[in-house]
Motif scaffolding. Structure first.
Motif, PDB file in Angstrom:
ATOM      1  N   PRO A   1      -3.651  31.994   0.723  1.00  0.00           N
ATOM      2  CA  PRO A   1      -3.933  31.538  -0.637  1.00  0.00           C
ATOM      3  C   PRO A   1      -2.654  31.003  -1.289  1.00  0.00           C
ATOM      4  N   LEU A   2      -2.668  29.759  -1.718  1.00  0.00           N
ATOM      5  CA  LEU A   2      -1.489  29.175  -2.355  1.00  0.00           C
ATOM      6  C   LEU A   2      -1.668  29.095  -3.864  1.00  0.00           C
ATOM      7  N   GLY A   3      -2.761  29.669  -4.359  1.00  0.00           N
ATOM      8  CA  GLY A   3      -2.994  29.623  -5.791  1.00  0.00           C
ATOM      9  C   GLY A   3      -3.872  28.456  -6.157  1.00  0.00           C
ATOM     10  N   ASP A   4      -3.298  27.235  -6.048  1.00  0.00           N
ATOM     11  CA  ASP A   4      -4.096  26.064  -6.401  1.00  0.00           C
ATOM     12  C   ASP A   4      -4.970  25.608  -5.253  1.00  0.00           C
ATOM     13  N   SER A   5      -4.757  26.151  -4.080  1.00  0.00           N
ATOM     14  CA  SER A   5      -5.615  25.818  -2.948  1.00  0.00           C
ATOM     15  C   SER A   5      -5.542  26.948  -1.944  1.00  0.00           C
ATOM     16  N   LEU A   6      -6.368  26.835  -0.923  1.00  0.00           N
ATOM     17  CA  LEU A   6      -6.350  27.837   0.137  1.00  0.00           C
ATOM     18  C   LEU A   6      -6.029  27.101   1.421  1.00  0.00           C
ATOM     19  N   LEU A   7      -4.943  27.499   2.067  1.00  0.00           N
ATOM     20  CA  LEU A   7      -4.589  26.847   3.319  1.00  0.00           C
ATOM     21  C   LEU A   7      -5.236  27.635   4.449  1.00  0.00           C
ATOM     22  N   VAL A   8      -6.067  26.924   5.225  1.00  0.00           N
ATOM     23  CA  VAL A   8      -6.827  27.604   6.273  1.00  0.00           C
ATOM     24  C   VAL A   8      -6.304  27.153   7.633  1.00  0.00           C
ATOM     25  N   HIS A   9      -5.864  28.132   8.433  1.00  0.00           N
ATOM     26  CA  HIS A   9      -5.466  27.816   9.801  1.00  0.00           C
ATOM     27  C   HIS A   9      -6.715  27.929  10.678  1.00  0.00           C
ATOM     28  N   CYS A  10      -7.029  26.836  11.406  1.00  0.00           N
ATOM     29  CA  CYS A  10      -8.258  26.836  12.206  1.00  0.00           C
ATOM     30  C   CYS A  10      -7.919  26.507  13.644  1.00  0.00           C
ATOM     31  N   SER A  11      -8.851  26.839  14.526  1.00  0.00           N
ATOM     32  CA  SER A  11      -8.706  26.374  15.893  1.00  0.00           C
ATOM     33  C   SER A  11     -10.020  25.744  16.332  1.00  0.00           C
ATOM     34  N   VAL A  12      -9.845  24.723  17.127  1.00  0.00           N
ATOM     35  CA  VAL A  12     -11.018  24.090  17.709  1.00  0.00           C
ATOM     36  C   VAL A  12     -10.643  23.717  19.131  1.00  0.00           C
ATOM     37  N   GLY A  13     -11.396  24.244  20.114  1.00  0.00           N
ATOM     38  CA  GLY A  13     -11.007  24.052  21.502  1.00  0.00           C
ATOM     39  C   GLY A  13      -9.598  24.563  21.707  1.00  0.00           C
ATOM     40  N   ASP A  14      -8.746  23.733  22.322  1.00  0.00           N
ATOM     41  CA  ASP A  14      -7.376  24.184  22.554  1.00  0.00           C
ATOM     42  C   ASP A  14      -6.439  23.757  21.421  1.00  0.00           C
ATOM     43  N   ALA A  15      -6.997  23.163  20.382  1.00  0.00           N
ATOM     44  CA  ALA A  15      -6.152  22.659  19.312  1.00  0.00           C
ATOM     45  C   ALA A  15      -6.197  23.587  18.099  1.00  0.00           C
ATOM     46  N   THR A  16      -5.077  23.607  17.372  1.00  0.00           N
ATOM     47  CA  THR A  16      -5.089  24.316  16.093  1.00  0.00           C
ATOM     48  C   THR A  16      -4.728  23.310  15.017  1.00  0.00           C
ATOM     49  N   PHE A  17      -5.205  23.556  13.809  1.00  0.00           N
ATOM     50  CA  PHE A  17      -4.841  22.673  12.701  1.00  0.00           C
ATOM     51  C   PHE A  17      -4.943  23.445  11.406  1.00  0.00           C
ATOM     52  N   LYS A  18      -4.380  22.839  10.360  1.00  0.00           N
ATOM     53  CA  LYS A  18      -4.450  23.458   9.042  1.00  0.00           C
ATOM     54  C   LYS A  18      -5.340  22.603   8.168  1.00  0.00           C
ATOM     55  N   MET A  19      -5.991  23.258   7.204  1.00  0.00           N
ATOM     56  CA  MET A  19      -6.929  22.539   6.334  1.00  0.00           C
ATOM     57  C   MET A  19      -6.777  23.081   4.930  1.00  0.00           C
ATOM     58  N   GLY A  20      -6.781  22.176   3.973  1.00  0.00           N
ATOM     59  CA  GLY A  20      -6.768  22.616   2.580  1.00  0.00           C
ATOM     60  C   GLY A  20      -8.192  22.879   2.133  1.00  0.00           C
ATOM     61  N   ALA A  21      -8.396  23.997   1.437  1.00  0.00           N
ATOM     62  CA  ALA A  21      -9.737  24.310   0.931  1.00  0.00           C
ATOM     63  C   ALA A  21      -9.638  24.680  -0.532  1.00  0.00           C
ATOM     64  N   GLU A  22     -10.786  24.710  -1.196  1.00  0.00           N
ATOM     65  CA  GLU A  22     -10.797  25.159  -2.582  1.00  0.00           C
ATOM     66  C   GLU A  22     -10.225  26.567  -2.662  1.00  0.00           C
ATOM     67  N   PRO A  23      -9.461  26.843  -3.729  1.00  0.00           N
ATOM     68  CA  PRO A  23      -9.015  28.220  -3.883  1.00  0.00           C
ATOM     69  C   PRO A  23     -10.242  29.115  -4.053  1.00  0.00           C
ATOM     70  N   ARG A  24     -10.120  30.341  -3.747  1.00  0.00           N
ATOM     71  CA  ARG A  24     -11.230  31.306  -3.884  1.00  0.00           C
ATOM     72  C   ARG A  24     -12.395  30.985  -2.952  1.00  0.00           C
ATOM     73  N   SER A  25     -12.187  30.075  -1.970  1.00  0.00           N
ATOM     74  CA  SER A  25     -13.241  29.854  -0.981  1.00  0.00           C
ATOM     75  C   SER A  25     -13.433  31.139  -0.192  1.00  0.00           C
ATOM     76  N   SER A  26     -14.666  31.422   0.172  1.00  0.00           N
ATOM     77  CA  SER A  26     -14.891  32.651   0.928  1.00  0.00           C
ATOM     78  C   SER A  26     -14.879  32.336   2.421  1.00  0.00           C
ATOM     79  N   LEU A  27     -13.666  32.186   2.944  1.00  0.00           N
ATOM     80  CA  LEU A  27     -13.521  31.932   4.370  1.00  0.00           C
ATOM     81  C   LEU A  27     -12.823  33.130   4.980  1.00  0.00           C
ATOM     82  N   GLU A  28     -13.485  33.738   5.955  1.00  0.00           N
ATOM     83  CA  GLU A  28     -12.910  34.950   6.545  1.00  0.00           C
ATOM     84  C   GLU A  28     -12.352  34.623   7.922  1.00  0.00           C
TER      85      GLU A  28
END
Lengths: 294, 397, 302
Positions: free
Chosen positions: B326-353
């Motif tokens: 949580p960065l306050g103004d946004s939520l930085l989400v670290h994701c993986s897909v297949g063998d790749a990883t990436f980061k994604m900006g999401a709405e703050p307070r998003s319910s991503l577990e």
């Protein structure tokens, strides 16, 4: 790649360096070279120099009184260095630990830095004077017959004590700086671990202060060999029966009592080798342990 | 008012090449920022401009003067250093005037007038009689600026002047510098390692790496059209995601997703020429066999949880949430897909577990392709017209 | 006489008790418990040891007869003015002090000037071989007075400088230590300040006088004290090269006084007065300027 070398003039730079280089060459390098040269000659006042090859060196190698002077100097240096280091380290540690009056204590123990050796010698001579000394009574009261004008070993001890006294100030100056540089976190870690004060000194501070202690051992050794002339000259004049005839005093007598400049020069060369070896050791040790200080 | 031109500028220290053939024109009155990681040659470039270093090869011109071998004092430039470089034993006023006195070319009244003027501009009149140790960091830097502007130089050279200030003061001084430049209009070259500073201050920004210029562009163009992976990853925080893909029939193909490549543009010298995914495919690594490969670049801020941005079209893919920050103004989400990883900006307070699955979408106008070997960009999906000045900026003439 | 010994015995017992007491405190320390009273006590004991001889010297220098063998003898006498006057005027100590002062000031100023020049060249000039020159200067650390005073004696006499101020000053002017300390200090001045001077076109003279020296005040004071103490405390070389009493320095003057006291012509109180006088200048300077002195020592060790 910033640089401080902002000026280019080679002539200017040369002119700036000339005085220092000139004095070094004329009054430091040249006399040293001359000592080396004279060490191969028989020389003295008003006499023509006579080349004698290695004879002077051979003389020193076979002269038993010179051998005992060498042994005496080494013993003297060892005692002075050990005494100075132990006492200074103890005092420094107490000042480091004390809760108040640090500045006052510090100045009270570092002032002997300014103490002229001649003054130190004379005051010691008076305080320990076999008949007049203020400490003579108390010392004799414990059963020691204070007679160092005639007793060689006693005279030797007196000179050692005087030499230690004068050198404490200089050592504490460096030690307190080194001890204060020990990171506070280490002291606190030691305290939390329940390490006692004395063990903290020995196991934490001393290892970290190693570079400073090496530096001081060398400086004190040089002092013991070369800076203690006044003590011997004023306290004992090398006596009684050569019991305090350390190398530097022996050299002085060779030159200015017996006027054997040739042999005196040979003795100078020997002393030069002593300094050179000490400096090389210091350089090596500093290199080796420099990572401690970082 | 001065134009500075660097031609094939080169500086070697022993066997290290610090600056490797620089060609650059600093326009008259421009605020040019040089940015790059430490050791990229940016400071050396500035010091070459100042005359504190001598070029191994190449040429520096100020207007039509060749100053390559001119003494620093004869170049009429003023330099501002990171650590202010104020003389600690002199008052603010003495610091400001010391250099002017040294050259002896100013009358006393002229000096007084200029000091008063500079002091007013910078609001440091109170500091003139104080010594540096009685000033705060910000005040010291103002006095250092005063020393620079009082000589009315042809160019200001600034070497990370804000790096020693705390974050709040840095932002304040940034605005101050912008205002000062607007007021004085003096050509300024400003070196920093901080990409935010570069973006906010520079009219144009030079990105350097390894002694070479990677790109020269206005800040937005740098962000939108990075010429290579280095620039793409250096500009922007958090850095652009880089994922190895194959390019097939205008589609970036990965184990975990297929992203169609809309018409975009190249930056490989055929500037302004529009290109679609199929053509991009031809530019991807042709030695990779049936499926030419490329590196797909997407900024974290151009990736979204699909449910937040239904407007972006139907192409989505599923990714696993690894970590959320949580960065306050946004939520930085670290994701993986297949063998790749990436980061994604999401709405703050998003319910991503962490451990959960998220459906991801992206802005199709913000895709970039880079050659896997050289790292050169050969495709940007942006279809918006290039910002003004962009086209001639890359050729830099 | 018996009384004196009795007193001494009691006094020794007291001293012994205090030492043993200290040991107990130390064992408290060993246990790691806070024992600041103990620390103070030990420090007081050590400070007393270090100061005691000089304290005696000062007391004796105020008495008519220089004899201190019992407790009442430690009360200062009333002959201070008389003794110091006699030492300074009748026994020429004023002259010795003046010679020492002259020697020390010339050495300090001379060394300072030529060492600053050399350090400026070594740090701020881009010239070839300057590192070699620096090594050449540094190497003189291997050549202290004691290993070259015999040939130096011959050289100075060859130059016809025997017995002169030149003889006890000029050979000291080159100083590896001073050049080294100044170089270290110059290297600690931020490069950007130096480069600012270059950008401003400040020449070497203005740079040295207006920038370098004002920024080095503390160090210059510190090395001056170090050099003063060094020069003032020289004993062997003046003893060898100066043989007229009028040109002699205080250190060797003390030796002359001592000779007189051994010969029974002089009371110890005068010798102690001379000792206190000889100690005062370096001690006063050291205490007055201890802060820059200690900071300079910190540079020296690097």
């Amino acid at each position: 790649m910033s640089t401080r070398e902002i000026f280019d003039g080679r002539l200017q730079a040369a002119l700036l360096l000339v005085p220092t280089v000139l004095v070094s060459v004329v009054f430091l390098y040249y006399p040293t070279a001359r000592a080396f040269r004279t060490s191969f000659f028989k020389a003295g006042f008003g006499r023509a120099e006579e080349f004698v090859g290695l004879e002077n060196y051979a003389t020193l190698l076979t002269n038993s009184s010179y051998h005992s002077s060498v042994a005496l100097s080494v013993l003297f240096a060892a005692l002075v260095v050990a005494g100075v280091i132990v006492v200074s380290l103890y005092v420094t540690f107490l000042i480091h630990e004390v809760d108040s009056g640090q500045d006052w204590y510090l100045i009270s123990v570092i002032w002997p830095y300014a103490l002229p050796p001649a003054v130190a010698a004379l005051v010691f001579l008076f305080v320990l004077h076999p008949t007049l000394g203020v400490l003579t009574g108390p010392i004799e009261a414990v059963g020691i017959d204070l007679d160092w004008f005639n007793d060689g070993p006693q005279a030797f001890v007196v000179v050692v004590l005087a030499a230690i006294w004068k050198q404490i100030g200089y050592n504490v100056i460096f030690m307190i700086a080194a001890m204060n540089n020990v990171p506070n976190a280490l002291t606190e870690t030691a305290e939390i671990d329940g390490v006692g004060r004395f063990r903290r000194l020995v196991s934490v501070y001393v290892p970290i202060m190693t570079p400073t202690l090496f530096f001081l051992v060398i400086i004190n050794t040089i002092y013991a060999f070369f800076g203690t002339f006044a003590f011997v000259d004023l306290l004992t004049s090398g006596g009684p029966s050569n019991a305090t005839n350390i190398l530097i005093f022996d050299l002085y007598r060779e030159a200015f009592s017996y006027f054997n400049f040739g042999v005196a020069s040979t003795k100078s060369v020997v002393l030069f080798l002593v300094v050179a070896v000490l400096m090389v050791i210091q350089f090596r040790l500093t290199e080796e342990y420099s990572y401690y200080g970082a | 008012m001065t134009t500075i031109t660097l031609r094939n500028l080169r500086k070697e220290f022993d066997d290290v090449v610090a600056v490797n053939g620089l060609d650059l024109t600093v326009r008259d009155g421009e605020f040019l920022v040089v940015v790059g990681p430490s050791g990229c040659g940016k400071s050396t470039t500035l010091r070459l401009l100042a005359g504190l270093e001598t070029a191994t090869d190449g040429e520096i011109r100020m207007d039509d003067r060749d100053v390559t071998h001119t003494e620093p004092k004869d170049r009429n430039v003023a330099m501002v250093f990171q650590n202010y470089a104020l003389y600690p034993h002199m008052t603010g006023r003495r610091n400001i005037t010391f250099g002017m006195n040294a050259t002896d070319s100013f009358a006393d009244e002229e000096i007084d007038r200029r000091v008063a003027e500079a002091a007013e501009t910078l609001d440091i009149t109170d500091l003139l009689d104080r010594k540096p140790q009685a000033m705060s960091g910000g005040e010291r830097q103002r006095v250092a600026l005063g020393r620079a502007i009082v000589r009315d130089p042809d160019a200001f050279l600034m070497d990370e002047p804000l790096s020693n200030l705390d974050a709040k003061l840095r932002i304040q001084m940034r605005a101050e510098l912008t205002r000062l430049h607007a007021e004085l209009g003096t050509t300024t070259v400003y070196v920093t390692h901080d990409q935010t500073e570069a973006m906010t201050l520079g009219e144009r920004v030079v990105v350097m790496d390894d002694g070479r210029i990677q790109q020269v562009d206005p800040p937005q163009a740098l962000y939108d059209f990075p010429t290579n992976r280095f620039v793409a990853e250096f500009i922007g925080d958090p850095a652009m995601n880089m994922i190895d893909v194959a390019v097939e029939d205008g589609v970036a193909v990965h184990d975990g997703f297929r992203i169609p490549l809309p018409s975009g543009k190249t930056v490989d010298g055929t500037d302004g020429e529009w290109l679609d995914g199929t053509e991009a495919e031809a530019l991807a690594d042709p030695d990779a066999g049936d499926r030419p490969t490329a590196v797909l670049g997407i900024r974290p801020e151009d990736l979204y949880p699909a449910r937040d941005r239904p407007d972006l079209g139907e192409t989505t893919f599923d990714a696993t949430v690894e970590v959320t920050e949580p960065l306050g103004d946004s939520l930085l989400v670290h994701c993986s897909v297949g063998d790749a990883t990436f980061k994604m900006g999401a709405e703050p307070r998003s319910s991503l577990e962490p451990g959960g699955t998220v459906s991801v979408t992206y802005d199709p106008a913000r895709l970039h392709l880079f050659a896997p070997e050289t790292g050169e960009a050969f495709y940007h999906s942006a279809t918006a017209p290039a910002p003004a000045g962009r086209i001639d900026a890359t050729t830099n003439d | 006489m018996t009384d004196t010994i009795q007193y001494a015995k009691r006094r020794f017992e007291a001293v012994k008790r205090s030492i043993v007491g200290d040991r107990d405190e130390e064992s408290t320390l060993l246990a790691g418990r806070e024992g600041n009273a103990g620390v103070h006590l030990q420090l007081w004991f050590l400070v007393t040891l270090v100061v005691f001889p000089i304290f005696i010297a000062v007391v004796v220098s105020t008495k008519q007869q220089g004899i201190v063998t019992s407790l009442p003898d430690l009360i200062p006498g009333t002959y201070a003015v008389e003794n110091y006057r006699e030492a300074i005027v009748d026994y020429g100590f004023g002259r010795f002090m003046w010679n020492s002062l002259l020697m020390s000031v010339v050495v300090v100023v001379g060394k300072l000037v030529i060492s600053v020049l050399a350090a400026v060249a070594i740090v701020y000039y881009r010239v070839p071989y300057k590192d070699l020159v620096f090594l050449f200067v540094l190497f003189t650390l291997l050549l202290p007075v004691p290993i070259r005073f015999v040939p130096l004696f011959q050289l100075i006499n060859d130059l016809g400088w025997g017995n002169s101020l030149l003889a006890i000053t000029v050979p000291y002017l080159a100083s590896a230590t001073t050049v080294f300390i100044l170089r270290q200090h110059f290297l600690s001045i931020p490069t950007s300040i130096v480069e600012t001077a270059k950008l401003d076109g400040v020449g070497p003279v203005a740079f040295t006088l207006r920038v370098l020296i004002p920024m080095s005040r503390g160090v210059l004071v510190g090395v001056s004290i170090i050099m003063f103490v060094y020069a003032w405390n020289q004993y062997l070389w003046p003893l060898v090269i100066i043989d007229s009493e009028a040109n002699q320095v205080a250190q060797v003057g003390l030796q002359l006084l001592q000779g007189d006291v051994q010969g029974g012509q002089l009371s110890w109180s005068l010798v102690m007065a001379g000792s206190v006088l000889t100690l005062l200048p370096p001690l006063a300077l050291m205490i007055l300027f201890r802060k820059p002195l200690l900071e300079t020592f910190a540079i020296q060790q690097k």
